[in-house]
Design a protein around this motif. Structure first.
Motif, PDB file in Angstrom:
ATOM      1  N   LEU A 152       8.263 -20.403  20.210  1.00 57.25           N
ATOM      2  CA  LEU A 152       9.316 -19.615  20.460  1.00 57.25           C
ATOM      3  C   LEU A 152       9.584 -19.938  18.488  1.00 57.25           C
ATOM      4  O   LEU A 152      10.511 -18.927  18.126  1.00 57.25           O
ATOM      5  N   GLN A 153       8.893 -21.036  18.362  1.00 56.10           N
ATOM      6  CA  GLN A 153       8.804 -20.853  16.791  1.00 56.10           C
ATOM      7  C   GLN A 153       8.273 -19.441  16.322  1.00 56.10           C
ATOM      8  O   GLN A 153       8.629 -18.974  15.221  1.00 56.10           O
ATOM      9  N   LEU A 154       7.150 -18.888  16.533  1.00 56.23           N
ATOM     10  CA  LEU A 154       6.426 -18.231  16.607  1.00 56.23           C
ATOM     11  C   LEU A 154       7.041 -16.840  16.223  1.00 56.23           C
ATOM     12  O   LEU A 154       7.216 -15.856  15.938  1.00 56.23           O
ATOM     13  N   GLN A 155       8.242 -16.512  17.645  1.00 58.40           N
ATOM     14  CA  GLN A 155       8.742 -15.592  18.278  1.00 58.40           C
ATOM     15  C   GLN A 155       9.877 -15.319  17.108  1.00 58.40           C
ATOM     16  O   GLN A 155      10.616 -14.021  16.756  1.00 58.40           O
ATOM     17  N   TYR A 156      10.742 -16.801  16.501  1.00 59.38           N
ATOM     18  CA  TYR A 156      11.948 -16.521  15.488  1.00 59.38           C
ATOM     19  C   TYR A 156      10.825 -16.001  13.937  1.00 59.38           C
ATOM     20  O   TYR A 156      11.309 -15.024  13.256  1.00 59.38           O
ATOM     21  N   ASP A 157       9.875 -16.366  14.293  1.00 59.34           N
ATOM     22  CA  ASP A 157       8.893 -16.103  12.468  1.00 59.34           C
ATOM     23  C   ASP A 157       8.594 -14.765  12.615  1.00 59.34           C
ATOM     24  O   ASP A 157       8.742 -14.151  11.673  1.00 59.34           O
ATOM     25  N   ASN A 158       8.124 -14.115  13.944  1.00 57.77           N
ATOM     26  CA  ASN A 158       8.684 -12.790  13.747  1.00 57.77           C
ATOM     27  C   ASN A 158       9.130 -11.982  13.219  1.00 57.77           C
ATOM     28  O   ASN A 158       9.291 -10.337  13.249  1.00 57.77           O
ATOM     29  N   THR A 159      10.824 -12.872  13.311  1.00 55.48           N
ATOM     30  CA  THR A 159      11.794 -11.932  13.472  1.00 55.48           C
ATOM     31  C   THR A 159      12.483 -11.510  11.769  1.00 55.48           C
ATOM     32  O   THR A 159      12.916 -11.004  11.012  1.00 55.48           O
ATOM     33  N   ILE A 160      11.233 -12.352  10.645  1.00 56.10           N
ATOM     34  CA  ILE A 160      11.313 -11.891   9.458  1.00 56.10           C
ATOM     35  C   ILE A 160      10.007 -11.557   9.095  1.00 56.10           C
ATOM     36  O   ILE A 160       9.281 -11.802   9.198  1.00 56.10           O
ATOM     37  N   ILE A 161      10.019 -10.451   8.599  1.00 54.33           N
ATOM     38  CA  ILE A 161       9.599  -9.712   8.167  1.00 54.33           C
ATOM     39  C   ILE A 161       9.079  -9.413   6.764  1.00 54.33           C
ATOM     40  O   ILE A 161      10.074  -9.473   5.839  1.00 54.33           O
ATOM     41  N   LYS A 162       7.567  -9.581   6.119  1.00 51.34           N
ATOM     42  CA  LYS A 162       7.974 -10.412   4.740  1.00 51.34           C
ATOM     43  C   LYS A 162       6.137  -9.197   4.389  1.00 51.34           C
ATOM     44  O   LYS A 162       5.943  -8.691   5.404  1.00 51.34           O
ATOM     45  N   SER A 163       5.778  -9.288   3.324  1.00 55.81           N
ATOM     46  CA  SER A 163       5.422  -8.798   2.805  1.00 55.81           C
ATOM     47  C   SER A 163       3.831  -9.409   2.920  1.00 55.81           C
ATOM     48  O   SER A 163       3.976 -10.630   2.221  1.00 55.81           O
ATOM     49  N   PRO A 164       2.421  -8.765   2.971  1.00 59.44           N
ATOM     50  CA  PRO A 164       1.097  -9.527   3.218  1.00 59.44           C
ATOM     51  C   PRO A 164       1.136  -9.919   1.453  1.00 59.44           C
ATOM     52  O   PRO A 164       0.015 -10.234   2.183  1.00 59.44           O
ATOM     53  N   ILE A 165       1.371  -8.456   0.551  1.00 64.37           N
ATOM     54  CA  ILE A 165       0.896  -8.809  -0.987  1.00 64.37           C
ATOM     55  C   ILE A 165       1.385  -8.430  -1.316  1.00 64.37           C
ATOM     56  O   ILE A 165       2.610  -7.586  -1.007  1.00 64.37           O
ATOM     57  N   ASP A 166       1.222  -8.539  -3.157  1.00 67.92           N
ATOM     58  CA  ASP A 166       1.968  -8.865  -3.733  1.00 67.92           C
ATOM     59  C   ASP A 166       2.098  -7.259  -4.400  1.00 67.92           C
ATOM     60  O   ASP A 166       0.899  -6.277  -4.084  1.00 67.92           O
ATOM     61  N   GLY A 167       2.980  -6.326  -5.155  1.00 66.32           N
ATOM     62  CA  GLY A 167       3.232  -5.106  -4.637  1.00 66.32           C
ATOM     63  C   GLY A 167       4.189  -4.424  -5.111  1.00 66.32           C
ATOM     64  O   GLY A 167       5.241  -4.916  -5.363  1.00 66.32           O
ATOM     65  N   GLN A 168       4.323  -3.551  -4.914  1.00 61.22           N
ATOM     66  CA  GLN A 168       5.732  -2.167  -4.795  1.00 61.22           C
ATOM     67  C   GLN A 168       5.835  -1.718  -3.097  1.00 61.22           C
ATOM     68  O   GLN A 168       5.254  -1.173  -2.859  1.00 61.22           O
ATOM     69  N   VAL A 169       7.024  -1.868  -3.075  1.00 64.74           N
ATOM     70  CA  VAL A 169       7.998  -1.232  -1.837  1.00 64.74           C
ATOM     71  C   VAL A 169       7.755   0.143  -1.590  1.00 64.74           C
ATOM     72  O   VAL A 169       8.714   0.931  -2.776  1.00 64.74           O
ATOM     73  N   ALA A 170       6.805   0.753  -1.246  1.00 68.85           N
ATOM     74  CA  ALA A 170       6.469   2.108  -0.991  1.00 68.85           C
ATOM     75  C   ALA A 170       7.346   3.039  -0.021  1.00 68.85           C
ATOM     76  O   ALA A 170       7.169   4.202  -0.685  1.00 68.85           O
ATOM     77  N   SER A 171       7.826   2.401   0.742  1.00 67.13           N
ATOM     78  CA  SER A 171       8.534   2.957   1.960  1.00 67.13           C
ATOM     79  C   SER A 171       9.372   2.002   2.397  1.00 67.13           C
ATOM     80  O   SER A 171       8.707   0.826   2.272  1.00 67.13           O
ATOM     81  N   CYS A 172      10.178   2.551   3.244  1.00 64.46           N
ATOM     82  CA  CYS A 172      11.268   1.300   4.188  1.00 64.46           C
ATOM     83  C   CYS A 172      12.701   2.048   4.573  1.00 64.46           C
ATOM     84  O   CYS A 172      13.613   2.331   4.152  1.00 64.46           O
ATOM     85  N   GLU A 204     -17.159   4.507  -3.318  1.00 67.12           N
ATOM     86  CA  GLU A 204     -15.790   4.182  -3.948  1.00 67.12           C
ATOM     87  C   GLU A 204     -15.516   4.202  -4.975  1.00 67.12           C
ATOM     88  O   GLU A 204     -16.237   2.593  -5.485  1.00 67.12           O
ATOM     89  N   ILE A 205     -14.873   4.129  -6.233  1.00 66.51           N
ATOM     90  CA  ILE A 205     -14.976   3.643  -7.660  1.00 66.51           C
ATOM     91  C   ILE A 205     -13.318   3.144  -8.105  1.00 66.51           C
ATOM     92  O   ILE A 205     -12.689   3.947  -7.272  1.00 66.51           O
ATOM     93  N   THR A 206     -14.051   1.546  -8.305  1.00 64.70           N
ATOM     94  CA  THR A 206     -12.483   1.003  -8.915  1.00 64.70           C
ATOM     95  C   THR A 206     -12.139   0.944  -9.484  1.00 64.70           C
ATOM     96  O   THR A 206     -13.087   0.959 -10.970  1.00 64.70           O
ATOM     97  N   ILE A 207     -10.688   1.230 -10.435  1.00 61.72           N
ATOM     98  CA  ILE A 207     -10.686   1.529 -11.465  1.00 61.72           C
ATOM     99  C   ILE A 207      -8.995   0.588 -11.985  1.00 61.72           C
ATOM    100  O   ILE A 207      -8.112   1.040 -11.112  1.00 61.72           O
ATOM    101  N   SER A 208      -9.601  -0.421 -12.816  1.00 61.99           N
ATOM    102  CA  SER A 208      -8.351  -1.534 -13.425  1.00 61.99           C
ATOM    103  C   SER A 208      -7.138  -0.121 -13.503  1.00 61.99           C
ATOM    104  O   SER A 208      -6.898   0.455 -14.629  1.00 61.99           O
ATOM    105  N   ASN A 209      -5.689  -1.446 -12.799  1.00 59.67           N
ATOM    106  CA  ASN A 209      -4.912   0.358 -13.294  1.00 59.67           C
ATOM    107  C   ASN A 209      -3.498  -0.994 -13.236  1.00 59.67           C
ATOM    108  O   ASN A 209      -2.201  -0.829 -12.802  1.00 59.67           O
ATOM    109  N   LYS A 210      -3.266  -1.961 -14.682  1.00 60.14           N
ATOM    110  CA  LYS A 210      -2.383  -2.765 -15.358  1.00 60.14           C
ATOM    111  C   LYS A 210      -1.125  -1.936 -15.407  1.00 60.14           C
ATOM    112  O   LYS A 210       0.320  -2.881 -15.410  1.00 60.14           O
ATOM    113  N   ASP A 211      -1.379  -1.141 -16.168  1.00 61.32           N
ATOM    114  CA  ASP A 211      -0.172  -0.999 -16.266  1.00 61.32           C
ATOM    115  C   ASP A 211       0.753   0.429 -15.292  1.00 61.32           C
ATOM    116  O   ASP A 211       2.081   1.277 -15.953  1.00 61.32           O
ATOM    117  N   HIS A 212      -0.333   0.759 -14.084  1.00 63.68           N
ATOM    118  CA  HIS A 212       0.386   1.847 -13.233  1.00 63.68           C
ATOM    119  C   HIS A 212       0.715   3.338 -13.937  1.00 63.68           C
ATOM    120  O   HIS A 212       1.076   3.686 -13.202  1.00 63.68           O
TER     121      HIS A 212
END
Length: 365
Positions: free
Chosen positions: A170-190, A265-273
């Protein structure tokens, strides 16, 4: 009359000067203009000395920018949306609540289950205490074996394990009603709207643009010259004039069956976005290099029917020399044979030359 004679005299001098200039500027094997008081002869050319140094050969690959982390969030439980706590563009932290679903019924069930768990634990502890006393009495001969076995059975039957499992579920079912961000970042869509039912579709997405990825590919000929961890210069004109420094972070071990190229794949640091997903990128990937190569400008090479050659100037005579070329970075080319460091090679005017033509060097780099 004297004035007219003077006029005709000046015109004659001007014509003589103009004629002398025409003679001095003639092409082909004619005489050249005076240099430092001396009049050199031969065909004017530009030339430079071959040098010895490092040359890096590169290949240019193209692709589009993608966010390194772009997570689509799908609720694990369906339910009516009771609260939306973020908007598109908001910065969020990992674990931050984005959306809540209605959970009053689950919370009531959870409280009931927790109360049942407390009762079960009390009964279990009492049964354990009773078993301990019964064992002592049995050792003294005050109770029978049947009474001891019954005490043991009471401990087993009052084990709260099933009650614990019920609370956890029941605790797991309750936790599933709370939707959290899995990462640091910006909300791209909601897409969540209070009062609507959230189901098995994407309810929000979060993107982390601190690092971005350029997904591209290289040919079979180049794949073994690229290494993971290699630095790469990436031009993204929409994000700035200066190239960005990226790192090769992934190389596919097998070719794409449709394109027969190898994904990279080439990864680039983008701290200033400043780099945004979807931007077009060109990456200059170094594939080969040589430290002590004989190097000349590419424009010095004359290619005739697949044969590469240059004109080497010695004692004001142009000598036709066939050469073998190596690495080529677009500006300079490596010479494997035919030219030595310090040799003067023609870079402009060589297409009009023949072997042993007299020349004079009018300029160079």
């Amino acid at each position: 009359m004297a004035k007219n004679n003077r006029k005709y005299l000046m015109m004659g001098i001007s014509l003589l000067l103009f004629a002398s200039l025409l003679c001095g500027c003639g092409g082909g094997g004619g005489d050249a203009t005076e240099v430092n008081g001396e009049e050199p002869t031969g065909i004017p050319v530009n030339a430079v000395a071959a040098t010895q140094g490092k040359i890096v050969e590169s290949t240019v690959v193209k692709g589009k920018v993608e966010a390194k982390d772009n997570i689509n969030i799908v609720p694990k439980a369906s339910g009516r949306v009771s609260e939306v706590l973020v908007s598109v563009g908001d910065n969020v932290k990992k674990g931050q609540v984005l959306v809540r679903l209605e959970s009053s019924e689950i919370q009531a069930q959870l409280r009931q289950a927790q109360a049942g768990l407390n009762t079960a634990r009390t009964a279990y502890n009492n049964a354990k205490t009773n078993l301990q006393r019964t064992e002592e009495l049995y050792n003294e001969g005050a109770v029978s074996l049947q009474q001891l076995e019954q005490a043991r059975l009471n401990v087993e039957s009052n084990n709260p394990q099933s009650a614990v499992a019920n609370v956890e579920l029941l605790q797991l079912q309750y936790d599933n009603t709370i939707i959290k961000s899995p990462i640091d970042g910006q909300v791209a869509s909601c897409s969540a709207v209070v009062g609507e039912i959230a189901g098995s579709s994407v309810i929000a997405s979060v993107v982390n643009m601190d690092s971005v990825v350029v997904k591209t590919d290289v040919t079979e000929r180049r794949i073994n010259d690229v290494a993971k961890g290699q630095e790469v210069l990436v031009d993204i004109s929409s994000a700035g004039v200066e190239p960005f420094t990226g790192v090769v972070t992934a190389i596919a071990p097998a070719a794409n069956l449709q394109t027969m190229t190898y994904p990279l794949e080439i990864t680039i640091s983008n701290k200033d976005h400043v780099i945004k997903p979807g931007m077009f990128a060109e990456a200059k990937v170094s594939t080969k290099q040589k430290e002590d190569a004989i190097i000349i400008p590419v424009e010095a090479i004359v290619d005739t029917n697949g044969v590469s050659s240059v004109f080497v100037v010695k004692d004001n005579i142009a000598h036709y020399v066939e050469v073998e070329t190596g690495l080529n970075n677009g500006d300079y080319v490596e010479i494997l044979s035919g030219v030595a460091a310090g040799d003067t090679v023609v870079t402009l005017g060589q297409h009009k030359l023949q072997d042993n033509d007299p020349v004079f060097v009018a300029g160079g780099e």
